[in-house]
Each structure stands twice: as C-alpha cells, then as structure tokens.
Design a protein around this motif. Structure first.
Motif, mmCIF file in Angstrom:
data_model
loop_
_atom_site.group_PDB
_atom_site.id
_atom_site.type_symbol
_atom_site.label_atom_id
_atom_site.label_comp_id
_atom_site.label_asym_id
_atom_site.label_seq_id
_atom_site.Cartn_x
_atom_site.Cartn_y
_atom_site.Cartn_z
ATOM 1 N N SER A 215 0.857 -1.184 0.000
ATOM 2 C CA SER A 215 0.000 0.000 0.000
ATOM 3 C C SER A 215 0.897 1.239 0.000
ATOM 4 N N TRP A 216 0.321 2.374 0.309
ATOM 5 C CA TRP A 216 1.049 3.650 0.286
ATOM 6 C C TRP A 216 2.105 3.694 1.385
ATOM 7 N N TYR A 217 3.204 4.381 1.102
ATOM 8 C CA TYR A 217 4.183 4.673 2.151
ATOM 9 C C TYR A 217 3.662 5.859 2.956
ATOM 10 N N THR A 218 3.702 5.752 4.265
ATOM 11 C CA THR A 218 3.292 6.886 5.099
ATOM 12 C C THR A 218 4.151 8.103 4.785
ATOM 13 N N ASN B 191 4.987 9.241 2.071
ATOM 14 C CA ASN B 191 4.435 10.026 0.962
ATOM 15 C C ASN B 191 3.641 11.217 1.469
ATOM 16 N N TYR B 192 2.910 11.008 2.556
ATOM 17 C CA TYR B 192 2.113 12.104 3.116
ATOM 18 C C TYR B 192 2.902 12.958 4.096
ATOM 19 N N ILE C 9 -7.164 5.400 4.071
ATOM 20 C CA ILE C 9 -5.810 5.095 3.605
ATOM 21 C C ILE C 9 -5.098 4.237 4.643
ATOM 22 N N SER D 72 -1.794 3.155 5.240
ATOM 23 C CA SER D 72 -0.380 3.274 4.893
ATOM 24 C C SER D 72 0.509 2.671 5.980
ATOM 25 N N ALA E 61 -0.421 -3.677 4.102
ATOM 26 C CA ALA E 61 -0.902 -2.340 4.450
ATOM 27 C C ALA E 61 -0.772 -2.124 5.948
ATOM 28 N N SER F 154 -6.130 2.770 9.575
ATOM 29 C CA SER F 154 -6.541 3.472 8.367
ATOM 30 C C SER F 154 -7.048 4.851 8.762
ATOM 31 N N LEU G 86 -6.565 2.431 -1.556
ATOM 32 C CA LEU G 86 -5.445 2.326 -0.620
ATOM 33 C C LEU G 86 -5.899 1.812 0.748
#
Length: 283
Positions: free
Chosen positions: A138-141, A143-144, A166, A168, A196, A200, A257
């Motif tokens: 899933s998304w890399y934390t 990124n945010y 999300i 992440s 993930a 969330s 995500l």
C-alpha cells in the motif's frame, strides 16, 4: 544467495538492513545502477554488482549465482513494465529460483493509474513461468509526511482523496516484510501478500493529527483532482508526476489504498508503526 535490486534506494537499503539481521553478509547481493553509491554496503561485506533495469547485459551478469531475487519496482513510471521484463528475463536465464516483486495493493482491482504497470509485470511473471511471490504494498506513510511541513506553513493540508480510508505503513515495515519472505523456510512461490498498515485514516483525520501535534489549526481542504494536480505543479512538482499523485488521491477516495487484513503486521510479527508516531518523529 539473495539479491536486491535498487539496493541504494530508500526501500532497498532498509531491506538489506533487515536481511543482515537474518543472514550473513556473504549471502546478500546488492544490485545498483550506480555502484559508487553502494560503498557502505561493500564495507559491510556485501557483494555489490552493477545492474541497470534498462541495460539487459548488466542484468545477466549481475544475477549469476543468485537463488532469490527481490525485484523492487522501478521509479521510472511509464518505463516500468519494460524494465521489469528485462530483469525477469535475465533472472530466468540465470536460473533464479524465486522472484519477490513489490507490486501495489490489490493491483488487480486497484483504481489507481499506477496499478497498470504493476498488473502488466505480474502478468509477465506468470507468462515467464518463473516462481514468484507478490508483495503488494500500500502507500508509504512517508508520501504524506512530505506534505506536513507545507501544510503547517500554509495553514492547510490539501488533497483530493475525499473521505477515502488510507492504510499506509512506513518503508521500514514493508522492508522488513520483504526480508521475512526472502528468508522464510516456507515455500513462497505463488503467494500474494496484500500489505498495508494496521490503522486506516482519512486525510481529514491526518490533518487533525498534524494540528494536534503541531499546535496549529490545519484543516483538510478537498479539491477536484485537476485543481490538486495544478497545486502540486505550482509547488514545483513536474506535471506528469503531479498528475500521478492527484490520480492516486482520487484512487484512495475509491478505496484503492484501504486494506484491513493486517497481513503486514502478521508477517513481520509486530504492529505497523502508527501515523501519529511518525508525525511526532517528523516534527
């Protein structure tokens, strides 16, 4: 012998650190496009080999004697599928017994445009008839987290993810999972891991966490995808990448995500690092 592509990258370096906790350095091969960036890995006793996704000749030589390969997806969006195919072809020719590939969460059903090249790579792995395991991240934390400082500076966190959840996790947790899979005594070929974070959150909830920990009121402002892409461009992000980031936010609004299986924490044997803790550390 375990080889890791992109070994000098942010994920690759972390994977190697976790591998070193599980096996001897002489069992690890670090594959890097620029070996000059891998001096620290050489100093640890790791075999560093030059390997460029776009130069098949370098790949054939680099994979000699390798049993397991972690294929970390290329960062060059638009060229990924062809580059990954080069690695897969070379791995098959070299007799690699298992490829672990870092794909994207729920690639086969993902609404994110980023999923297209991952789906193509997954299909190529199957077509090549080489044993493989899919690590669908899933998304890399992180990124945010890159947006935290600008959000504090400008007094708002912007995006176009609406109320999408999300799930992440930090690179560190994904890297540990890859090391676990690569060193597992259990057969891994054919497995698909949907990886993930344990928790969330929506971007509104993320903005609330930033507000709480920074002591400033940082609201979340949801924008149309096109407007968010333009905002990212105005911040200096190249237009093609800004479009990808905006599309990913839209994908998040559609559930792309989100995952609550806790597969990642089960695999690594401990909870994934919380977003709150990462914001605190970042600040």
């Amino acid at each position: 012998m375990i080889a890791v592509t992109g070994a000098t990258g942010q994920l690759g370096q972390r994977v190697i650190d976790h591998l070193l906790a599980k096996t001897e350095a002489n069992n690890i091969v670090a594959l890097a496009r620029d070996t000059a960036k891998a001096v620290s890995l050489k100093d640890k006793g790791i075999d560093v080999r030059q390997a460029d996704y776009s130069q098949p000749d370098t790949l054939s030589d680099a994979l000699q004697g390798v049993d397991k390969l972690l294929l970390i997806s290329s960062s060059e969006v638009g060229q990924r599928a062809a580059q990954h195919a080069n690695v897969i072809n070379a791995a098959k020719q070299a007799g690699v017994s298992l490829i672990a590939y870092t794909s994207i969460l729920h690639a086969d059903t993902s609404p994110l445009a980023l999923a297209a090249e991952h789906i193509e790579t997954e299909a190529y792995l199957k077509q090549a008839n080489i044993p493989h395991v899919l690590l669908r991240n899933s998304w890399y934390t992180e990124n945010y987290l890159l947006s935290v400082a600008p959000a504090i500076e400008h007094g708002a966190f912007i995006g176009c993810a609406s109320d999408g959840q999300i799930s992440s996790a930090p690179r560190e947790d994904y890297a540990e999972a890859a090391a676990v899979v690569l060193t597992s005594e259990q057969p891994q070929a054919g497995k698909v891991y949907e990886l993930a974070g344990d928790e969330s959150y929506t971007l509104s909830e993320l903005a609330a966490l930033i507000s709480e920990q920074s002591g400033k009121n940082i609201p979340y402002i949801n924008m149309p995808e096109a407007d968010y892409a333009k905002a990212l461009e105005s911040a200096g992000i190249p237009a093609p990448f800004a479009a990808i980031l905006a599309n990913s936010d839209t994908g998040a609004s559609q559930g792309g995500l989100f995952d609550d299986s806790h597969t990642l924490s089960k695999l690594i044997g401990h909870p994934t690092q919380s977003v709150s803790a990462m914001i605190k550390s970042f600040l």
